[in-house]
Motif scaffolding. Structure first.
Motif, mmCIF file in Angstrom:
data_model
loop_
_atom_site.group_PDB
_atom_site.id
_atom_site.type_symbol
_atom_site.label_atom_id
_atom_site.label_comp_id
_atom_site.label_asym_id
_atom_site.label_seq_id
_atom_site.Cartn_x
_atom_site.Cartn_y
_atom_site.Cartn_z
ATOM 1 N N GLN A 28 0.831 -1.171 0.033
ATOM 2 C CA GLN A 28 0.005 -0.074 -0.023
ATOM 3 C C GLN A 28 0.872 1.372 0.179
ATOM 4 O OE1 GLN A 28 -3.419 -0.445 -0.021
ATOM 5 N NE2 GLN A 28 -3.886 1.317 -0.125
ATOM 6 N N ALA A 29 0.580 2.039 -0.817
ATOM 7 C CA ALA A 29 1.587 3.311 -1.043
ATOM 8 C C ALA A 29 0.472 4.553 -1.098
ATOM 9 C CB ALA A 29 2.317 3.256 -2.458
ATOM 10 N N GLY A 30 0.037 5.044 -0.003
ATOM 11 C CA GLY A 30 -0.878 6.073 0.443
ATOM 12 C C GLY A 30 -2.187 5.536 -0.112
ATOM 13 N N SER A 31 -2.837 6.061 -0.941
ATOM 14 C CA SER A 31 -4.202 5.641 -1.294
ATOM 15 C C SER A 31 -4.142 4.457 -2.541
ATOM 16 C CB SER A 31 -5.191 6.608 -1.611
ATOM 17 O OG SER A 31 -4.595 7.355 -2.889
ATOM 18 N N ARG A 32 -2.995 4.329 -2.991
ATOM 19 C CA ARG A 32 -2.913 3.581 -4.320
ATOM 20 C C ARG A 32 -2.157 1.869 -3.862
ATOM 21 N NH1 ARG A 32 -0.611 6.041 -9.593
ATOM 22 N NH2 ARG A 32 -1.561 4.262 -10.044
ATOM 23 N N GLN A 33 -2.286 1.053 -4.315
ATOM 24 C CA GLN A 33 -1.810 -0.217 -4.411
ATOM 25 C C GLN A 33 -0.665 -0.330 -5.582
ATOM 26 O OE1 GLN A 33 -4.895 -3.210 -4.139
ATOM 27 N NE2 GLN A 33 -5.022 -2.845 -1.875
ATOM 28 N N ALA A 41 8.349 -14.756 -13.867
ATOM 29 C CA ALA A 41 7.313 -15.046 -14.625
ATOM 30 C C ALA A 41 6.515 -13.892 -14.934
ATOM 31 C CB ALA A 41 6.324 -16.242 -14.090
ATOM 32 N N ALA A 42 6.367 -13.078 -13.736
ATOM 33 C CA ALA A 42 5.415 -12.012 -13.962
ATOM 34 C C ALA A 42 6.338 -10.784 -14.793
ATOM 35 C CB ALA A 42 4.984 -11.247 -12.562
ATOM 36 N N ARG A 43 7.899 -10.750 -14.416
ATOM 37 C CA ARG A 43 8.480 -9.714 -15.112
ATOM 38 C C ARG A 43 8.424 -9.993 -16.687
ATOM 39 N NH1 ARG A 43 12.456 -6.970 -11.888
ATOM 40 N NH2 ARG A 43 11.850 -7.415 -9.661
ATOM 41 N N GLN A 44 8.529 -11.319 -17.030
ATOM 42 C CA GLN A 44 8.480 -11.470 -18.441
ATOM 43 C C GLN A 44 7.271 -10.911 -19.294
ATOM 44 O OE1 GLN A 44 9.360 -15.514 -19.008
ATOM 45 N NE2 GLN A 44 11.469 -15.588 -18.351
ATOM 46 N N LEU A 45 6.231 -11.005 -18.478
ATOM 47 C CA LEU A 45 4.858 -10.463 -19.227
ATOM 48 C C LEU A 45 4.822 -8.781 -18.735
ATOM 49 C CD1 LEU A 45 2.603 -13.283 -18.188
ATOM 50 C CD2 LEU A 45 3.789 -12.972 -20.225
ATOM 51 N N GLY A 46 5.826 -8.293 -18.632
ATOM 52 C CA GLY A 46 5.552 -6.702 -18.279
ATOM 53 C C GLY A 46 5.415 -6.057 -17.011
ATOM 54 N N VAL A 47 5.473 -6.943 -15.913
ATOM 55 C CA VAL A 47 4.952 -6.318 -14.569
ATOM 56 C C VAL A 47 6.409 -6.023 -13.860
ATOM 57 C CG1 VAL A 47 4.033 -6.890 -12.509
ATOM 58 C CG2 VAL A 47 2.948 -7.528 -14.496
ATOM 59 N N LEU A 48 6.510 -4.776 -13.343
ATOM 60 C CA LEU A 48 7.931 -4.148 -12.704
ATOM 61 C C LEU A 48 7.241 -3.631 -11.336
ATOM 62 C CD1 LEU A 48 9.264 -2.572 -15.818
ATOM 63 C CD2 LEU A 48 9.974 -4.847 -15.157
ATOM 64 N N PRO A 49 8.367 -3.748 -10.539
ATOM 65 C CA PRO A 49 8.257 -3.220 -9.405
ATOM 66 C C PRO A 49 7.987 -1.557 -9.373
ATOM 67 C CG PRO A 49 9.992 -4.666 -9.146
ATOM 68 C CD PRO A 49 9.829 -4.324 -10.730
ATOM 69 N N GLY A 50 7.003 -1.274 -8.497
ATOM 70 C CA GLY A 50 6.476 0.301 -8.695
ATOM 71 C C GLY A 50 5.293 0.517 -9.427
ATOM 72 N N MET A 51 5.042 -0.203 -10.234
ATOM 73 C CA MET A 51 3.689 -0.306 -11.052
ATOM 74 C C MET A 51 2.500 -0.339 -10.216
ATOM 75 S SD MET A 51 2.780 -2.814 -14.322
ATOM 76 C CE MET A 51 4.156 -2.327 -15.106
ATOM 77 N N GLY A 52 1.350 0.206 -10.808
ATOM 78 C CA GLY A 52 0.302 0.311 -10.173
ATOM 79 C C GLY A 52 -0.556 -1.030 -10.175
ATOM 80 N N LEU A 53 -1.015 -1.622 -9.151
ATOM 81 C CA LEU A 53 -1.761 -2.937 -9.098
ATOM 82 C C LEU A 53 -2.665 -3.250 -10.302
ATOM 83 C CD1 LEU A 53 -1.462 -5.757 -7.629
ATOM 84 C CD2 LEU A 53 -3.315 -5.007 -6.210
ATOM 85 N N LYS A 54 -3.232 -2.089 -10.488
ATOM 86 C CA LYS A 54 -4.572 -2.470 -11.329
ATOM 87 C C LYS A 54 -3.848 -2.634 -12.878
ATOM 88 C CE LYS A 54 -8.351 -0.031 -8.997
ATOM 89 N NZ LYS A 54 -9.095 1.122 -9.052
ATOM 90 N N GLN A 55 -2.634 -1.755 -13.037
ATOM 91 C CA GLN A 55 -2.071 -1.982 -14.383
ATOM 92 C C GLN A 55 -1.414 -3.346 -14.545
ATOM 93 O OE1 GLN A 55 0.988 1.061 -15.031
ATOM 94 N NE2 GLN A 55 1.510 0.334 -17.007
ATOM 95 N N ALA A 56 -0.925 -3.777 -13.422
ATOM 96 C CA ALA A 56 -0.202 -5.253 -13.531
ATOM 97 C C ALA A 56 -1.409 -6.125 -13.891
ATOM 98 C CB ALA A 56 0.390 -5.566 -12.403
ATOM 99 N N GLN A 57 -2.615 -5.902 -13.245
ATOM 100 C CA GLN A 57 -3.713 -7.023 -13.498
ATOM 101 C C GLN A 57 -4.306 -6.736 -14.947
ATOM 102 O OE1 GLN A 57 -6.022 -5.902 -9.948
ATOM 103 N NE2 GLN A 57 -5.162 -7.736 -8.895
ATOM 104 N N LEU A 58 -4.054 -5.630 -15.385
ATOM 105 C CA LEU A 58 -4.687 -5.626 -16.823
ATOM 106 C C LEU A 58 -3.635 -6.441 -17.886
ATOM 107 C CD1 LEU A 58 -5.591 -1.708 -16.943
ATOM 108 C CD2 LEU A 58 -7.197 -3.733 -17.062
ATOM 109 N N LEU A 59 -2.271 -6.345 -17.519
ATOM 110 C CA LEU A 59 -1.339 -7.147 -18.388
ATOM 111 C C LEU A 59 -1.509 -8.469 -17.884
ATOM 112 C CD1 LEU A 59 1.804 -4.862 -17.790
ATOM 113 C CD2 LEU A 59 0.612 -5.296 -19.923
ATOM 114 N N ILE A 60 -1.962 -8.947 -16.676
ATOM 115 C CA ILE A 60 -2.004 -10.354 -16.480
ATOM 116 C C ILE A 60 -3.202 -10.667 -15.776
ATOM 117 C CG2 ILE A 60 -0.798 -12.539 -15.540
ATOM 118 C CD1 ILE A 60 1.907 -10.665 -15.431
ATOM 119 N N PRO A 61 -4.338 -11.063 -16.198
ATOM 120 C CA PRO A 61 -5.635 -11.034 -15.611
ATOM 121 C C PRO A 61 -5.626 -12.223 -14.574
ATOM 122 C CG PRO A 61 -5.959 -11.125 -18.114
ATOM 123 C CD PRO A 61 -4.527 -11.203 -17.820
#
Length: 470
Positions: A28-33, A41-61
């Motif tokens: 939790q970072a303030g009001s955002r996750q 496995a997640a990095r290969q699909l484009g998920v990186l540390p610091g990324m918003g959680l919703k954006q990561a879930q859009l990349l990997i449902p």
């Protein structure tokens, strides 16, 4: 030697997940996750540390999301400190995810720094961790170098300034306001800061920053409190999947025993009892106790004993987790070695007894031993006592009960007269137990030359055959 466990939260959680499943740690970072860390496995699909959680879930449902647990990370770091004490007695916690090991004094035991480093990193991989590492003459320099930029091994203090100069400011873990002020001054690396006048640095950023630089360069002492492990061990481990057979418990048990072995080496101690707690899916926890004939601390020997012990167990339900607890640590017994090497016969014999007891049960394997009692029938036991026998010649073959002998015209008689060679030896004992004996023992020989052990009752002067010599 600095060990920076940059992915500690992920490594603690990844042990419970399959490696090919995309996994992120949420923070939790303030009001955002946001994504705190992501597995390969997640990095290969484009998920990186610091990324918003919703954006990561859009990349990997079907992304697996776990919450960051600082308490669990703190516990994991302390368990790693237990493990690290197998290499040195001076381990410093560097929260939230680092350790500092003073390995200069360990070179006489392990060899050169390269050998120590290989052993530490290899043991880390066995535990499921892949830290960044660096070696330097000062703890602060080693920690900064472990960030991954520049050289990772510096052995001479005069080379510290050159090795630290290329480090970018963000790797120094400075406060955000201080980093921003340094950037406005055109500073991008630690070398840029070292070229500034010390008085100006201290006036603008405070004396603490200058002191930190001096400690990194080895120009000021840098005392740090060492990790003090408790004089007992208690650790829990969640298993990555349900285990239905005892053989499947050995992988997790090996990891716990490695941590225990480090704690015992660091405390120069050993243990003679361990308790393994099994956490089941649908049953209450169960405990299995391993007792040792002599205190030990070698993880491999303990694992072999647990292997034998678990072969006798049947699991009532799938196991979800393990707990390993020890009795209080005991001071290690360092026996003297002979001039031409150690006599390993006694140690091998004790190891054999322990393996037999672990496999068959302590109540089914008993070792005959002598007791400090002058009465022959009471001077032995099927326990493991080795208190010592009374002095004097004793036969290994005792008759139970003693055989009465006839009284001949010249003394005791057994298929002919017996010739008394040694004696008498008076044994009078046992009055405090209600089994008093008053006997005079003799060594005699018959007409065949066989040596016998006789006694004559002091009360009625009757003769008995009590043993035969080989």
């Amino acid at each position: 030697l600095a060990l920076r466990f940059s992915h500690l939260a992920l490594e603690l959680a990844a042990a419970l997940q399959a490696a090919d499943v995309p996994l992120v740690i949420r923070q939790q970072a303030g009001s955002r996750q946001r994504v705190f860390d992501a597995n390969p496995a997640a990095r290969q699909l484009g998920v990186l540390p610091g990324m918003g959680l919703k954006q990561a879930q859009l990349l990997i449902p079907d992304l697996t999301v776990l919450d960051r647990d600082p308490a669990r990370e703190e516990e994991g770091l302390q368990r790693l400190a237990h493990w690290a004490m197998r290499f040195t007695s001076q381990v410093v916690l560097q929260p939230p995810a680092g350790l500092l090991l003073e390995v200069g004094a360990s070179r006489r035991l392990f060899g050169d720094l390269e050998t120590i480093h290989k052993q530490v990193m290899g043991s880390c991989r066995q535990l499921g961790h892949g830290p960044l590492s660096a070696i330097a003459p000062s703890p602060q320099a080693a920690w900064w170098l472990s960030a991954g930029a520049g050289p990772t091994r510096v052995t001479r203090p005069r080379d510290l300034r050159k090795a630290l100069a290329p480090l970018p400011l963000h790797s120094l873990e400075l406060p955000a306001r201080q980093q921003q002020a340094l950037r406005r001054m055109g500073q991008r690396t630690l070398g840029d800061c070292l070229r500034l006048p010390r008085a100006g640095l201290a006036r603008r950023f405070g004396p603490e920053w200058v002191t930190q630089l001096d400690r990194a360069l080895g120009q000021r002492p840098d005392p740090r409190p060492c990790f003090q492990p408790p004089l007992s061990f208690n650790a829990q481990l969640e298993l990555p999947a349900e285990v239905n057979h005892c053989a499947g418990l050995l992988f997790g048990l090996r990891r716990l025993l490695q941590e225990l072995g480090g704690a015992l080496l660091g405390a120069d101690a050993a243990i003679d009892r361990l308790t393994l707690t099994l956490q089941y899916a649908d049953c209450p926890p169960d405990s299995i106790i391993l007792r040792l004939l002599r205190p030990q601390r070698d993880p491999e020997q303990l694992l072999e004993l647990w292997r034998e012990r678990l072969e006798r167990e049947r699991l009532p339900a799938p196991v979800l987790g393990l707990g390993l607890a020890s009795a209080d640590f005991q001071a290690a017994d360092h026996g003297n070695r002979g001039l031409f090497g150690a006599d390993t016969g006694c140690a091998e014999e004790a190891t054999l007894w322990e393996r037999l007891q672990a496999r068959l049960g302590r109540e089914r394997v008993r070792q005959p031993g002598v007791l400090a009692d002058h009465r022959p029938e009471s001077a032995w036991s099927l326990a493991t006592s080795v208190e010592g026998a009374p002095a004097g010649q004793r036969p290994l073959w005792l008759l139970d009960p003693p055989q009465p002998l006839q009284q001949g015209p010249e003394g005791p008689w057994l298929d002919g007269p017996l010739r008394l060679e040694q004696g008498p030896e008076r044994i009078e004992s046992g009055w405090w137990q209600g089994r008093q004996v008053r006997r005079d023992y003799f060594i005699a020989s018959d007409h065949h030359g066989a040596r016998l052990w006789l006694f004559r009752q002091a009360d009625d002067r009757s003769w008995y055959l009590h043993g035969r010599f080989g």
